[in-house]
Design a protein around this motif. Structure first.
Motif, short mmCIF file in Angstrom:
data_model
loop_
_atom_site.label_atom_id
_atom_site.label_comp_id
_atom_site.label_asym_id
_atom_site.label_seq_id
_atom_site.Cartn_x
_atom_site.Cartn_y
_atom_site.Cartn_z
N SER A 25 0.84 -1.20 0.00
CA SER A 25 0.00 0.00 0.00
C SER A 25 0.87 1.25 0.00
O SER A 25 2.08 1.19 0.22
CB SER A 25 -0.91 0.02 1.23
OG SER A 25 -0.18 0.43 2.36
N SER B 41 -2.21 6.34 1.87
CA SER B 41 -2.19 5.05 2.54
C SER B 41 -3.38 4.16 2.23
O SER B 41 -3.34 2.96 2.47
CB SER B 41 -2.05 5.23 4.05
OG SER B 41 -3.14 5.93 4.58
N ASP B 42 -4.44 4.73 1.65
CA ASP B 42 -5.59 3.86 1.33
C ASP B 42 -5.53 3.34 -0.11
O ASP B 42 -6.46 2.71 -0.59
CB ASP B 42 -6.91 4.60 1.60
CG ASP B 42 -7.03 5.89 0.80
OD1 ASP B 42 -6.01 6.33 0.22
OD2 ASP B 42 -8.13 6.46 0.77
N GLN B 43 -4.42 3.60 -0.81
CA GLN B 43 -4.26 3.05 -2.16
C GLN B 43 -3.26 1.89 -2.17
O GLN B 43 -2.49 1.71 -1.23
CB GLN B 43 -3.79 4.16 -3.12
CG GLN B 43 -4.88 5.22 -3.32
CD GLN B 43 -4.48 6.28 -4.33
OE1 GLN B 43 -3.44 6.20 -4.97
NE2 GLN B 43 -5.32 7.28 -4.46
N THR B 44 -3.28 1.12 -3.27
CA THR B 44 -2.50 -0.12 -3.35
C THR B 44 -1.71 -0.16 -4.65
O THR B 44 -2.18 -0.75 -5.63
CB THR B 44 -3.45 -1.34 -3.24
OG1 THR B 44 -4.33 -1.15 -2.13
CG2 THR B 44 -2.68 -2.64 -3.06
N SER C 212 -3.86 -0.12 3.28
CA SER C 212 -5.18 -0.10 2.65
C SER C 212 -5.92 -1.42 2.86
O SER C 212 -5.29 -2.47 3.06
CB SER C 212 -5.03 0.16 1.15
OG SER C 212 -4.37 -0.94 0.55
N TRP D 256 -6.51 0.70 7.54
CA TRP D 256 -7.74 0.95 6.80
C TRP D 256 -8.51 -0.34 6.52
O TRP D 256 -9.36 -0.37 5.61
CB TRP D 256 -7.45 1.71 5.49
CG TRP D 256 -6.85 3.06 5.70
CD1 TRP D 256 -5.59 3.46 5.38
CD2 TRP D 256 -7.49 4.22 6.28
NE1 TRP D 256 -5.39 4.77 5.74
CE2 TRP D 256 -6.54 5.26 6.29
CE3 TRP D 256 -8.77 4.46 6.80
CZ2 TRP D 256 -6.82 6.53 6.79
CZ3 TRP D 256 -9.05 5.73 7.31
CH2 TRP D 256 -8.07 6.75 7.30
#
Ligand code: ZN
Length: 418
Positions: free
Chosen positions: A191, A201-204, A231, A251
């Motif tokens: 992430s 931080s919420d993406q991959t 994430s 998350w």
């Protein structure tokens, strides 16, 4: 070898059981006898250490160690020459042991051979340090965590302490290179991360095919794999591909929590809140803006919530992590135990069980490491005071009267002290 007999101790054995008075015998590198009650067994030639009622507990396990980090920013670290870098790493290993951490699961080292060489020296008894599972540089994709172009250099000139690889072929190659150099572990950055990356931080950013390629090499080379997964999606990908150690997971949504729970006997979660906590409290220090701090505060709040859910679901959550930056300097590792109690609301007992018995499981030695019982490895701390009543005691190196690793005294009791 006659070994040691530690008498008059208050034994906190790592199992979660209430402490009890007793004596512990150590022969060679193992605990051979645990005798409850006030009357110790005969010494039989052992060196007797009178604990004077102090707490005897298993050595602590750092679940997310960066012994090669140097209390510097990532940019400064990138410029550290190898000679200085190895020496800093060796000093950090001694410091970690001085702090009562007798085992360390490495969550990456900034150069390929720092951990590997350190581990070899520690195991040969040539330098002091914790039992170590060695890792290499974090593996990240272009623009992922660790490949941030903070210096605004032209393309492809960003210095980084990570290894940047894109696509299954490149990923396989870097994993094989690290396997060749002798690491025990790999670390994948699945992430993004707040404030340090082109991916929040919420993406991959790391693809499923890239993770699968790394796992293929890990299985062939018998390496264990840990991953930076903030994430929800990264947690799902990690679990699907058999990654065993999941860092942060802040998350994680209900679906990710269900998946973590379903895998709870084979995985560990390390929230590694040290940085998040420090930067949420930055108040202008370390170049963190008020806006930046507010972001870390939000991430901390969401972590508290999600980790509470994980605890209820019986997922193994371990303290430790990311010490080695200016805002989380080496030597302050035990602050993480306080974070578990004070910020996450764990009991002191659950925190200590996580840092010892569960830590032993993380190190791959369940029942043998992180517990006080006959047959277990003799990694022991004798602590003045009661860490169950005051977890901050473990941040005070002077309170650690004895540090034993593998049956050998790293720190001997002071003469004349009861
Ligand atoms: Zn880390």
């Amino acid at each position: 070898m006659a070994g040691y007999l530690i008498t008059n101790a208050r034994i906190l054995d790592g199992s979660g059981k209430a402490p009890f008075a007793g004596a512990v015998r150590v022969e060679a590198n193992r605990i051979t006898e645990v005798t409850p009650g006030a009357a110790p067994p005969p010494a039989r030639g052992a060196i007797v250490i009178d604990a004077g009622g102090a707490t005897l507990m298993p050595g602590l396990v750092e679940s997310h160690a960066h012994l090669g980090f140097a209390d510097m920013t990532s940019q400064e670290l990138t410029r550290l020459p190898p000679e200085e870098h190895m020496l800093v790493t060796v000093r950090n290993a001694k410091l970690m042991l001085d702090c009562g951490y007798t085992s360390a699961f490495s969550a990456a080292s900034p150069k390929a051979r720092l951990d590997v060489v350190l581990k070899r020296e520690i195991e040969a008894g040539r330098v002091p340090g914790p039992r170590l599972l060695a890792n290499g540089p974090e593996i990240t994709v272009t623009g992922g965590l660790g490949d941030t172009n903070m210096l605004h250099l032209p393309h492809h000139e960003t210095p980084t302490f990570c290894w940047v690889a894109d696509g299954a072929e490149q990923i396989r190659r870097v994993c094989r290179l690290l396997a060749r150099e002798g690491v025990d572990l790999l670390k994948l950055n699945l992430s993004g991360d707040a404030g340090t990356s082109s991916y929040p931080s919420d993406q991959t950013p790391m693809s499923e095919a890239e993770v699968a390629a790394a796992m293929e090499v890990a299985r062939a080379a018998q390496l264990r794999v840990a991953a930076h997964c903030r994430s929800a999606e990264s947690v799902m990908v990690a679990l699907r591909h058999g990654i065993e150690v999941i860092y942060h997971a802040n998350w994680a949504d209900e679906r990710a929590l269900d998946a973590l729970e379903a895998a709870r006997d084979r995985i560990f979660v390390g929230p590694a809140l040290g940085i998040t906590y420090s930067l949420s409290q930055a108040a202008g220090q370390w170049g963190v803006t008020a806006e930046g701090s507010a972001g870390f505060e939000r991430e901390l709040a969401v972590s508290v919530e999600v980790l509470g859910k994980m605890r209820k679901r019986g997922i193994r959550v371990l303290p430790g992590g990311d010490y080695g930056f200016p805002f989380t300097p080496h030597g302050t590792y035990a602050r993480d135990l306080w974070i578990f109690v004070k910020i996450l609301g764990f009991s002191a007992m659950d925190t200590l069980v996580a840092a010892t018995r569960l830590g032993g499981e993380l190190m791959g030695m369940p029942g043998e490491l992180g517990v006080i019982k006959p047959g277990a490895l003799a990694d022991l701390l004798l602590v003045d005071g009661d860490p169950l009543a005051d977890i901050t005691i473990l941040q005070d190196r002077h309170a650690l009267r004895v540090i034993m690793k593998d049956g050998a005294l790293h720190k001997a009791p002071e003469k004349g002290r009861p």
